[in-house]
Design an enzyme around this catalytic site. Structure first.
Site, mmCIF file in Angstrom:
data_model
loop_
_atom_site.group_PDB
_atom_site.id
_atom_site.type_symbol
_atom_site.label_atom_id
_atom_site.label_comp_id
_atom_site.label_asym_id
_atom_site.label_seq_id
_atom_site.Cartn_x
_atom_site.Cartn_y
_atom_site.Cartn_z
ATOM 1 N N GLU A 114 0.837 -1.218 0.000
ATOM 2 C CA GLU A 114 0.000 0.000 0.000
ATOM 3 C C GLU A 114 0.869 1.264 0.000
ATOM 4 O O GLU A 114 0.844 2.071 0.937
ATOM 5 C CB GLU A 114 -0.953 0.000 1.194
ATOM 6 C CG GLU A 114 -2.041 -1.037 1.070
ATOM 7 C CD GLU A 114 -3.170 -0.871 2.094
ATOM 8 O OE1 GLU A 114 -2.978 -0.163 3.092
ATOM 9 O OE2 GLU A 114 -4.250 -1.452 1.873
ATOM 10 N N GLU A 119 -6.860 -7.536 -0.498
ATOM 11 C CA GLU A 119 -7.181 -7.486 0.933
ATOM 12 C C GLU A 119 -8.621 -7.042 1.092
ATOM 13 O O GLU A 119 -9.051 -6.069 0.471
ATOM 14 C CB GLU A 119 -6.322 -6.433 1.669
ATOM 15 C CG GLU A 119 -4.916 -6.830 2.002
ATOM 16 C CD GLU A 119 -4.218 -5.721 2.784
ATOM 17 O OE1 GLU A 119 -4.896 -4.994 3.545
ATOM 18 O OE2 GLU A 119 -3.005 -5.572 2.612
HETATM 19 C C1 GLA Z 1 -4.062 -2.378 5.016
HETATM 20 C C2 GLA Z 1 -2.702 -3.019 5.124
HETATM 21 C C3 GLA Z 1 -2.683 -4.225 5.999
HETATM 22 C C4 GLA Z 1 -3.536 -4.025 7.221
HETATM 23 C C5 GLA Z 1 -4.933 -3.693 6.782
HETATM 24 C C6 GLA Z 1 -5.891 -3.539 7.925
HETATM 25 O O1 GLA Z 1 -4.799 -2.807 3.960
HETATM 26 O O2 GLA Z 1 -2.153 -3.344 3.880
HETATM 27 O O3 GLA Z 1 -1.351 -4.487 6.373
HETATM 28 O O4 GLA Z 1 -3.022 -2.995 7.988
HETATM 29 O O5 GLA Z 1 -4.893 -2.460 6.108
HETATM 30 O O6 GLA Z 1 -7.192 -3.259 7.490
#
Ligand code: GLA
Length: 701
Positions: free
Chosen positions: A144, A300
């Site tokens: 991210e 995710e």
């Molecule tokens: C992001 C991050 C993860 C985690 C999630 C929690 O998407 O990439 O590592 O912190 O948020 O929702």
């Protein structure tokens, strides 16, 4: 391809004797892939000269033996404490120039040469060890990018910014012209006089702010590309990607997309957001459209509650399936979670996971195993194809520029675009979310709301589209500035005016700030303000407009609706103009509620675009990817829907489906004749974009 199903897997948080149980339970849940080691840098390299891959070798072996594939992370998103302590120049800074400190994650300056050197060495060692490992089927670069740090104002950023500007403008005079520095005595004598836009007494030069946003996105992209090049140089042949965050303002993903072998995206719909279905659908259409005609991966989502909003309720029963189905419907080939096993310690111990802390005898575990079984039953999914006949124009540079200060009105660009998207989503009309340059003959209708900054190439594409027979709806507050955030000579709507048959005289802010919208995923969107309203007449009905009532004149266009109230009473609010083989519409306000719906109804009728399925019950969402139609009942009541085809899970021939609340049906129902229905197959260009493997430098601006 068969749906990828799994999660982030962080075995370094657990003793080794848990790993066997992990693999056994993964098999039980239908997990076939995990993203491994995303935050494992300090475990892999506990100090500068010590490397430990033994544990990673063991974990990968166990996963492989259990039939679980590995999306191996490059682990560069959270530098270990020794990096920050020994190399403080790797730390980013806030707009006061004050350092951010370690203790969380993402505490690195993307432009820091030292960070890049250390991260690069880590990636090189990982690549050399695992590039040819048969269990490693994909690479997950960083994590991210930019998530917690939308802008860095460090000295590393300062130095890199000067180099970036020099390569963009070559000479300081060109920069002075582009930024309009004769205003407020801002003329620069050399690139060395330029700083990041740190805290200043009043608003920064808006053209410089726009460039700083471009620079910020490019620095993050450079980090990604650096890692990608190292992986390729080590002989990696697996797809390389990183996880996007949908409409994430700091990174212009459209510039990133050609360097992603497959688009991966993280999406966390907020259960308390009344528009969560619309907002998540937009996000999924946006990421699919980054590589039109090819599938993407949901990298995710949460099985249940997250931990990072002020209040974190769980999902309502069935919502996990419904949200997952929306991703599949809109092109996803992978369904992944953060994370596999709920943490016992750390900031995210209250975040849900596939395997909850309370174990397997839980509602969440049942939902996870059921979902795994349903996805497996789907087998191979068809590629999304070019199913949408409507293009919604969404542009990062316009977003950046329109949300700068000192404008007629504060605008929340994403919220406004979502309102337009919502009118199509509610009709189950399929939409691609693309840049203005990408509008082509594959669409019947293009909608370009609040396209404040319009590049020459975008204007040319929109003109070609209308001349070739397309219907364009533009406005409000569109075609106001050029690529440098400067007015073009000759007034406003200088590029689109001729095809819209409209002359733009003046802005008309209604007071207050932009209308609501609660954001998408991890985004924070400013709260709604009161806003002003104005009414306009459309087909005899007085409808609400909002935010702006621009003063425009019809120059050849027919006036479809007129402002009835406010300072622009009597002047056109909606116009329609035949141009070439197509037509251009202009709307001089951001209509609200039924006003916006009426405008969309008018252009839908004019352009002849059709929903995926006609006359669905309220609350039922339908989307098509190739021959697969997905139906999702977001409403509270049981519904019955007539649809002829094959149940994609059971193979049974069906003529209707019955859906309980949150129920989902996947139906193979080919469009009778794809050509007759005007469905475009992905073009050669789209496919080429989907399989880019050669890395390169950040493309020149
Ligand atoms: C992001 C991050 C993860 C985690 C999630 C929690 O998407 O990439 O590592 O912190 O948020 O929702």
């Amino acid at each position: 391809m068969t749906v990828l199903y799994g999660a982030d897997y962080n075995p370094e948080q657990w003793p080794a004797d848990v790993w066997d149980e992990d693999v056994r339970l993964m098999q039980q849940a239908g997990v076939n892939i995990v993203s491994l080691g995303i935050f494992a840098w300090s475990r892999i390299q506990p100090s500068e000269d010590v490397w430990d891959f033994a544990w990673l070798d063991t974990v990968i072996e166990k996963l492989q033996a259990g039939g679980v594939q590995v999306n191996l992370a490059t682990a560069t998103a959270s530098p270990p404490p020794w990096v920050s302590a020994r190399y403080p120049e790797t730390l980013p800074a806030d707009e006061n120039g004050a350092s951010y400190w370690p203790g969380s994650r993402q505490h690195f300056a993307p432009s820091s040469p030292t960070y890049r050197r250390l991260a690069g060495e880590l990636v090189r060692r990982l690549a050399e060890r695992y590039a040819h490992h048969p269990a490693v089927v994909m690479w997950h670069v960083g994590n991210e990018f930019g998530c917690h740090l939308p802008m860095d104002f460090s000295d590393s950023a300062r130095d890199a910014y000067r180099v970036w500007l020099q390569s963009r403008y070559a000479s300081i005079d060109v920069l002075n012209d582009a930024w309009g520095t004769s205003f407020w005595s801002q003329r620069y004598g050399s690139f060395d006089e330029i700083f990041p836009p740190r805290l200043a007494p009043y608003s920064h030069n808006p053209s410089s702010m726009l460039d700083y946003r471009r620079f910020t996105s490019d620095m993050l992209l450079e980090c990604y590309l650096m890692e990608r090049e190292i992986l390729l140089a080590a002989g990696a042949t697996q797809p390389i990607t990183t996880n996007f965050m949908g409409p994430f303002k700091p990174a212009d993903y459209r510039r990133w997309a050609p360097f992603m072998d497959v688009i991966a995206d993280d999406c966390y719909p907020d259960p308390t957001n009344p528009n969560r279905v619309r907002d998540a659908a937009f996000q999924r259409d946006l990421v699919r459209s980054l590589k039109r005609g090819t599938p993407w991966l949901l990298w995710e989502q949460a099985t249940d509650a997250v931990n990072w909003r002020p209040s974190n309720p769980g999902k309502r029963p069935g919502a996990l399936l419904a949200e997952t189905a929306q991703s599949i419907a809109r092109g996803a080939d992978g369904i992944m979670f953060f994370q596999w096993r709920q943490s016992r310690a750390g900031s995210e111990k209250f975040h849900s996971a596939m395997l909850p802390h309370a174990g397997t005898g839980t509602r969440t575990w049942d939902a996870v195993t059921d979902l795994g079984a349903r996805l497996a039953a789907l087998g191979d999914l068809p590629a999304p194809g070019r199913d949408a006949r409507v293009a919604l124009v969404f542009d990062w540079e316009s977003w950046w520029a329109v949300e700068e200060r000192d404008h007629p009105i504060e605008i929340d660009y994403l919220a406004l675009v979502l309102e337009w998207y919502g009118a199509f989503h509610a009709r189950n009309i399929q939409v691609d979310v693309i840049g203005p340059e990408e509008v082509d003959e594959g669409y019947d209708l293009a909608v370009a709301p609040v396209l404040y900054l319009l590049r020459d190439e975008g204007a040319a594409a929109l003109s070609r589209f209308v001349e070739g027979g397309g219907t364009l709806l533009a406005g409000p507050f569109s075609d106001i500035v050029d690529t440098h955030d400067q007015f073009r000579s000759g007034g406003f709507l200088t590029q689109l005016g001729p095809l819209l048959g409209v002359r733009f005289e003046d802005f008309g802010a209604l007071g207050g700030v932009s209308t609501g919208g609660t954001g998408v995923g991890a985004q924070t969107v400013r709260a709604a303000g009161a806003g002003g309203t104005v009414t306009f007449d459309l087909r005899g009905a007085s409808l609400p407009g909002g935010i702006v009532a621009e003063r425009v004149h019809a120059v050849g266009a027919s006036v479809i609706a007129t402002f009835e109230t406010g300072l622009t009473a009597g002047s056109p609010a909606l116009t329609r103009h035949a141009h070439g083989a197509g037509e251009g519409w202009y709307v001089a306000t951001q209509p609200v509620a039924e006003g916006l719906d009426a405008v969309v109804a008018a252009v839908v009728e004019a352009s002849g675009v059709r929903p995926v399925i006609d006359a669905l019950p309220a609350g039922v969402e339908a989307a098509r990817r190739g021959d697969l139609v997905t139906l999702i009942n977001h409403g509270d009541d049981r519904v019955e829907i007539a649809i002829e085809g094959t149940d994609a899970e059971t193979g049974a021939h069906i003529q209707h489906v019955v859906l309980e609340s949150q129920g989902v049906a996947f139906v193979t129902a080919p469009v009778a004749s794809r050509a007759a229905a005007g469905v475009l197959e992905p073009s050669a260009g789209d496919e080429a974009a989907a399989s880019v493997t050669a890395a390169g430098a950040v493309p020149a601006r």
